[in-house]
Design a protein around this motif. Structure first.
Motif, PDB file in Angstrom:
ATOM      1  N   PRO A  73      29.117   3.496  38.562  1.00 34.36           N
ATOM      2  CA  PRO A  73      28.726   2.189  39.205  1.00 34.36           C
ATOM      3  C   PRO A  73      27.404   1.648  39.118  1.00 34.36           C
ATOM      4  O   PRO A  73      27.149   0.206  39.049  1.00 34.36           O
ATOM      5  N   PHE A 246      33.113  -2.272  42.294  1.00 34.33           N
ATOM      6  CA  PHE A 246      32.918  -2.285  43.713  1.00 34.33           C
ATOM      7  C   PHE A 246      33.964  -2.773  44.838  1.00 34.33           C
ATOM      8  O   PHE A 246      34.636  -3.837  44.310  1.00 34.33           O
ATOM      9  N   ASP A 260      29.867   2.506  47.778  1.00 41.26           N
ATOM     10  CA  ASP A 260      30.815   1.919  46.793  1.00 41.26           C
ATOM     11  C   ASP A 260      31.381   0.470  47.268  1.00 41.26           C
ATOM     12  O   ASP A 260      32.236   0.023  46.511  1.00 41.26           O
TER      13      ASP A 260
END
Length: 395
Positions: A73, A246, A260
């Protein structure tokens, strides 16, 4: 035709009056159209003047550091139209033989912090002391270099120029405690020391730490990450893209360590952009009425300044001259004066209001068009007379 135009222009009082009125109306148009351009330019440059910061946070949004941020991410965020990325990571190290000999690693004897800039690590350049030829720029690379704390240097007997041999472990925070994974032994060139209070024992580039972890097949985690959006005018597209990687911040989420969720600090930008868009929409919605007003004022001033020429046009009509040939010299002379008035005032306003050259040319063209339409309408009104009645009329 040329002689007649010249004759009309030789009327100094009328010419000066038309010139001044044209300059005034052109100034009004420049201010109006220029305001639209200024607001559009402000909207386009808003990303620089009011930057939007994005931060990876814990699921409940309470933490922006001390997180477990996975590399995937992180990569998606940094590749999605952001700049000025600031990221850090933490690690633990084993320096002394006694710590290395422990069967279970319990945190070691060396606190390691990694970052890609001094700003990311919240360090002041005044607290760092580099060897000759070295600087804080090493943090943006992936070289095996480091800066050590002055207390750590005193404990270990190491100095700039020495090589630090250190076993490095990644750190993962969990609900049950801290989990360590060994990356391996690193030979780090010491290029300076730091005196930051409460600072890490060893500071090194985050890209080096990640490369070492991935080479060893160990999952790498970032500790914090923030960045600025490149083009904030497309925030909706950016947010939609980030939702793929996310989750939204949930204040009731229980895991305080998972990095996250994404926080987009866009409140000030959205408010400012909204005001600018409202201004632009308002100005654009009134463009047609504004141009109609300019044309109307041109009609009025042209009609009033040319009323005295009606008798001359009546004499010409009595001699068999057509209406358009009577009107043409007046039309050409008036439009030329309007263009001259605009040409005189527009460079001054362009310099004062910072109007781009392209916009200035557009204003000149629009004003000329309005002046031509207004003059033509005024002449149509002036030519609506009975020749015999006008010639026999007693003033």
């Amino acid at each position: 035709m040329f002689v007649q135009v010249k004759y009309q222009l030789r009327s100094r009082g009328r010419s000066v009056l038309v010139l001044c009125i044209a300059a005034l109306l052109a100034a009004c148009m420049a201010f109006y159209v220029g305001n639209i351009g200024v607001n559009k330019a402000a909207l386009q440059s808003l990303s620089d003047s009011v930057p939007v910061t994005v931060r990876i946070t814990s699921r409940n949004g309470a933490k922006t550091a001390g997180l477990n941020i996975e590399a995937k991410p992180f990569d998606h965020l940094t590749e999605a139209g952001v700049h000025d990325v600031r990221c850090t990571a933490v690690a633990a190290g084993a320096f002394s033989p006694e710590v290395r000999a422990q069967e279970m690693f319990l945190g070691g004897d060396t606190i390691v912090r990694a970052g890609n800039s001094l700003e990311a690590l919240e360090l002041s350049a005044d607290n760092l002391h580099f060897a000759d030829g070295q600087s804080a720029a090493f943090l943006s690379g992936d070289s095996a270099q480091c800066v050590i704390g002055e207390d750590y240097a005193e404990r270990t007997g190491l100095h700039p120029g020495d090589t630090l041999s250190l076993e490095i472990y990644t750190v993962r925070q969990s609900m049950n405690g801290t989990i360590y994974q060994m990356i391996g032994n690193a030979a780090l060139e010491i290029i300076g020391t730091h005196s930051a209070p409460g600072g890490a024992d060893v500071i090194l580039p985050v890209n080096f730490l990640r490369t070492e972890a991935e080479t060893a097949g160990v999952s790498f985690l970032y500790d914090s990450c923030s960045a600025l959006v490149v083009d904030s005018t497309h925030l909706k597209d950016f947010k939609a893209e980030m939702q793929k990687y996310f989750m939204d911040i949930n204040p009731s989420a229980e895991d305080p360590n998972a990095g996250d969720a994404l926080s987009v600090e866009d409140e000030l930008f959205v408010k400012t952009a909204s005001r600018l868009r409202q201004n632009i929409a308002l100005f654009q919605s009134m463009l047609v009425p504004f141009f109609a007003l300019i044309i109307g004022l041109v009609v009025l001033t042209t009609f009033l300044t040319m009323r005295s020429t009606r008798r001359d046009m009546a004499i010409a009509r009595s001699l068999g001259v057509s209406k358009w040939r009577c009107a043409a010299p007046n039309f050409i002379s008036t439009v030329l004066l309007d263009m001259l008035g605009c040409a005189v005032i527009l460079p001054i306003l362009s310099a004062a209001l910072h109007i781009p050259a392209l916009s200035a040319h557009a204003i000149f063209g629009l004003f000329t068009l309005c002046a031509a339409l207004g003059t033509a309408a005024a002449l149509l009104c002036l030519l609506r007379f009975d020749t015999l009645t006008l010639l026999t009329q007693v003033d």
